[in-house]
Design a protein around this motif. Structure first.
Motif, mmCIF file in Angstrom:
data_model
loop_
_atom_site.group_PDB
_atom_site.id
_atom_site.type_symbol
_atom_site.label_atom_id
_atom_site.label_comp_id
_atom_site.label_asym_id
_atom_site.label_seq_id
_atom_site.Cartn_x
_atom_site.Cartn_y
_atom_site.Cartn_z
ATOM 1 N N UNK A 29 -26.205 -0.005 25.735
ATOM 2 C CA UNK A 29 -26.853 0.495 24.524
ATOM 3 C C UNK A 29 -26.811 2.015 24.421
ATOM 4 N N UNK A 30 -26.522 2.691 25.540
ATOM 5 C CA UNK A 30 -26.372 4.138 25.499
ATOM 6 C C UNK A 30 -24.925 4.556 25.310
ATOM 7 N N UNK A 31 -24.018 3.578 25.170
ATOM 8 C CA UNK A 31 -22.613 3.897 24.992
ATOM 9 C C UNK A 31 -22.329 4.483 23.619
ATOM 10 N N UNK A 32 -21.218 5.200 23.499
ATOM 11 C CA UNK A 32 -20.826 5.810 22.231
ATOM 12 C C UNK A 32 -20.416 4.743 21.230
ATOM 13 N N UNK A 33 -20.799 4.940 19.989
ATOM 14 C CA UNK A 33 -20.489 3.982 18.928
ATOM 15 C C UNK A 33 -19.013 4.074 18.563
ATOM 16 N N UNK A 34 -18.337 2.945 18.557
ATOM 17 C CA UNK A 34 -16.940 2.907 18.126
ATOM 18 C C UNK A 34 -16.871 2.864 16.608
ATOM 19 N N UNK A 35 -15.872 3.534 16.053
ATOM 20 C CA UNK A 35 -15.758 3.611 14.601
ATOM 21 C C UNK A 35 -15.436 2.253 13.991
ATOM 22 N N UNK A 36 -14.600 1.471 14.679
ATOM 23 C CA UNK A 36 -14.216 0.159 14.153
ATOM 24 C C UNK A 36 -14.755 -0.902 15.096
ATOM 25 N N UNK A 37 -15.849 -1.506 14.718
ATOM 26 C CA UNK A 37 -16.502 -2.529 15.522
ATOM 27 C C UNK A 37 -17.526 -3.207 14.620
ATOM 28 N N UNK A 38 -17.729 -4.522 14.822
ATOM 29 C CA UNK A 38 -18.661 -5.204 13.929
ATOM 30 C C UNK A 38 -20.085 -4.670 14.086
ATOM 31 N N UNK A 39 -20.437 -4.174 15.287
ATOM 32 C CA UNK A 39 -21.774 -3.651 15.492
ATOM 33 C C UNK A 39 -21.985 -2.309 14.797
ATOM 34 N N UNK A 40 -20.904 -1.593 14.502
ATOM 35 C CA UNK A 40 -21.037 -0.320 13.796
ATOM 36 C C UNK A 40 -20.758 -0.475 12.300
ATOM 37 N N UNK A 41 -20.688 -1.726 11.839
ATOM 38 C CA UNK A 41 -20.360 -1.976 10.438
ATOM 39 C C UNK A 41 -21.364 -1.334 9.492
ATOM 40 N N UNK A 42 -22.657 -1.444 9.807
ATOM 41 C CA UNK A 42 -23.681 -0.962 8.885
ATOM 42 C C UNK A 42 -23.624 0.553 8.719
ATOM 43 N N UNK A 43 -23.603 1.286 9.830
ATOM 44 C CA UNK A 43 -23.587 2.743 9.699
ATOM 45 C C UNK A 43 -22.255 3.204 9.104
ATOM 46 N N UNK A 70 -28.131 13.272 10.579
ATOM 47 C CA UNK A 70 -28.559 11.890 10.796
ATOM 48 C C UNK A 70 -27.383 10.997 11.188
ATOM 49 N N UNK A 71 -26.227 11.206 10.565
ATOM 50 C CA UNK A 71 -25.047 10.430 10.962
ATOM 51 C C UNK A 71 -24.625 10.770 12.390
ATOM 52 N N UNK A 72 -24.704 12.030 12.762
ATOM 53 C CA UNK A 72 -24.361 12.425 14.132
ATOM 54 C C UNK A 72 -25.280 11.721 15.130
ATOM 55 N N UNK A 73 -26.559 11.644 14.802
ATOM 56 C CA UNK A 73 -27.497 10.912 15.651
ATOM 57 C C UNK A 73 -27.127 9.436 15.716
ATOM 58 N N UNK A 74 -26.808 8.849 14.571
ATOM 59 C CA UNK A 74 -26.486 7.426 14.529
ATOM 60 C C UNK A 74 -25.254 7.064 15.324
ATOM 61 N N UNK A 75 -24.289 7.958 15.366
ATOM 62 C CA UNK A 75 -23.053 7.693 16.106
ATOM 63 C C UNK A 75 -23.128 8.141 17.562
#
Length: 493
Positions: free
Chosen positions: A256-270, A299-304
């Protein structure tokens, strides 16, 4: 009569039909709680959280709860930073059973949607607010679990609204509301940090808008600092305000502390929220101000920045994105007093029906526990006549302590309290011991376990049998129970 009159009449009739924007929000309000109610309990740490809460309810001081659970060679000085949630989980379980935790998850998702609706749909144009509401609702559907983080999800839209008002109007929430809220929030979940963070973002943005001498800027800085002091009103004191720093820097093993990938179903919302903002800014009728751009980008920087941050970021962004869309579409925001939204009553009725159905589903949902939890295997650990020092896989620790214990019947080599063990130990445990890499035998000798509960595909499970002569006692699903060759008191494997 003109030949085009019928076509013009049809066009006027179509234009006068109410656009069903709120129906999109209603569908989200039905589907998201239903998904929360229809799933078994999934948080693998829930079980040790219940044990912590049970110890506190039985009279153990908060600062001593969870002591003596592990034989790991690290200081046993850990203090829970979410003890209020643990008390709640223990009381719910011991009073109503595991089903009540499913109800908790469902109710908190509903409350998060209510807060989200208040900041995106109430007195705001429906065609601007329905889409951010839906996207943030999607984030809730993806990440909501039976965890203390649910309180942060409930409050995140409100935090976003407070920060937006500070940026737009120079209005701050009342300190006598915010500071007591932070005291409770900080002892329930570490997500309280998003409140001073969002206020800080809004302060920076407002400085760009009106200058540093603005009274709201000074008030925002003081309120953000006050939040940090309020978070220190805890059994762990100032350390409670710094707990997230310990978590985020403790190890790279915690997903859960890993970096958010740009293309992934879990990052779909952001990702959808980001595309929405970019398109609205590019095609809108008015250019965004510097302050708005800085606030939203922060806020986007925080989210990613991490997986666990993406949903709170979406929820905080929702009120701001509603305003961005309203301006791009030329809609008044907020709406004039007394404005009626098209299909508002129909949408509200659908949402209420969905809430009621999800409540029924939460009460009757089965199975309640994740079928992958090897309860029968862990029961054999509980029934052993002697206490066990169990060499365990990381994610089985919670169920092992609950179903195989409780301590001192079971002591574990590691569990979900990452800030207790520290990054160095967890990295060595996962990368060297569980993967049976050079040095693993020395670690086993130093830990001196009396049994092991491991995933059957972990290299350590095979190495214990092949190189140290350990014996398989039982196997359930993907989990195997092992013992040293000379251990007694176990049933024949």
């Amino acid at each position: 009569m003109s030949e085009t009159a019928p076509e013009q009449t049809l066009e006027r009739a179509a234009a006068s039909r109410p656009a069903p924007f709120l129906l999109l929000a209603a569908v989200v309000a039905v589907l998201v709680p239903a998904r929360a109610a229809a799933r078994p309990l999934e948080d693998i740490d829930l079980y040790w959280h219940i044990l912590i809460g049970r110890e506190i309810l039985d009279g153990t001081p908060v600062a001593e709860a969870g002591r003596g659970w592990s034989f790991a060679p690290v200081p046993d000085t850990w203090i829970s930073t979410q003890w209020l949630a643990e008390i709640l989980f223990a009381w719910l379980h011991d009073t109503f059973g595991f089903q009540s935790i499913v109800v908790y998850r469902t109710v908190t998702v509903i409350l998060a949607l209510v807060t989200l609706a208040l900041v995106t749909l109430y007195r705001r144009p429906a065609r601007a607010g329905a889409w951010p509401f839906a996207v943030a609702g999607l984030a809730l559907a993806i990440t909501s679990q039976d965890r203390s983080q649910q309180l942060t999800y409930i409050l995140a839209p409100l935090v976003g609204w407070w920060a937006l008002r500070l940026l737009r109007e120079g209005r701050l929430p009342r300190w006598w509301v915010v500071l007591p809220l932070v005291v409770v929030w900080a002892n329930f979940h570490g997500g309280w940090l998003i409140l001073p963070m969002a206020l800080g973002f809004a302060v920076v943005a407002r400085v760009l808008e009106v200058g540093i001498r603005d009274r709201a800027v000074i008030g925002g800085v003081l309120l953000a600092a006050g939040c940090g002091l309020a978070a220190a009103v805890s059994p762990s004191g100032l350390d409670n305000a710094l707990s997230l720093l310990r978590f985020s820097s403790s190890t790279g093993q915690i997903g859960e502390w890993g970096t958010v990938r740009l293309i992934d179903w879990q990052s779909m919302a952001i990702g959808l929220m980001l595309v929405t903002v970019v398109v609205a800014w590019a095609l809108g009728r008015h250019r965004p101000s510097r302050g708005e751009v800085v606030y939203v980008v922060l806020l986007f920087a925080f989210g990613y920045s991490a997986w666990r941050s993406s949903t709170p970021a979406c929820l905080m962004l929702a009120p701001a994105v509603t305003g961005i869309l309203a301006r791009a579409l030329g809609d008044p925001d907020p709406l004039p007093e007394g404005t009626e939204q098209p299909l508002a009553r129909v949408a509200a009725g659908i949402a209420v029906v969905g809430v009621l159905l999800s409540g029924v589903l939460a009460v009757t949902q089965t199975p309640v526990l994740d079928p992958d939890i090897p309860q029968d295997l862990l029961g054999q650990v509980r029934e052993h006549p002697e206490p066990q020092r169990v060499l365990n896989t990381y994610n089985v620790a919670g169920p092992l302590l609950f179903f195989g214990g409780p301590p001192p019947q079971v002591l574990v080599a590691v569990d979900g309290r990452a800030d207790r063990y520290g990054g160095e130990y967890i990295d060595e445990y996962v990368d060297t011991l569980l993967l049976a890499r050079p040095g693993w035998e020395e670690m086993v000798a130093d830990l001196d376990p009396t049994s092991a509960v491991l995933r059957d595909d972990e290299p350590l499970a095979g190495a214990l049998v092949a190189q140290l002569g350990w014996v398989e006692v039982a196997r359930e699903g993907r989990t195997v129970l092992l013992r040293p060759a000379d251990a007694t008191g176990w049933p024949a494997g």
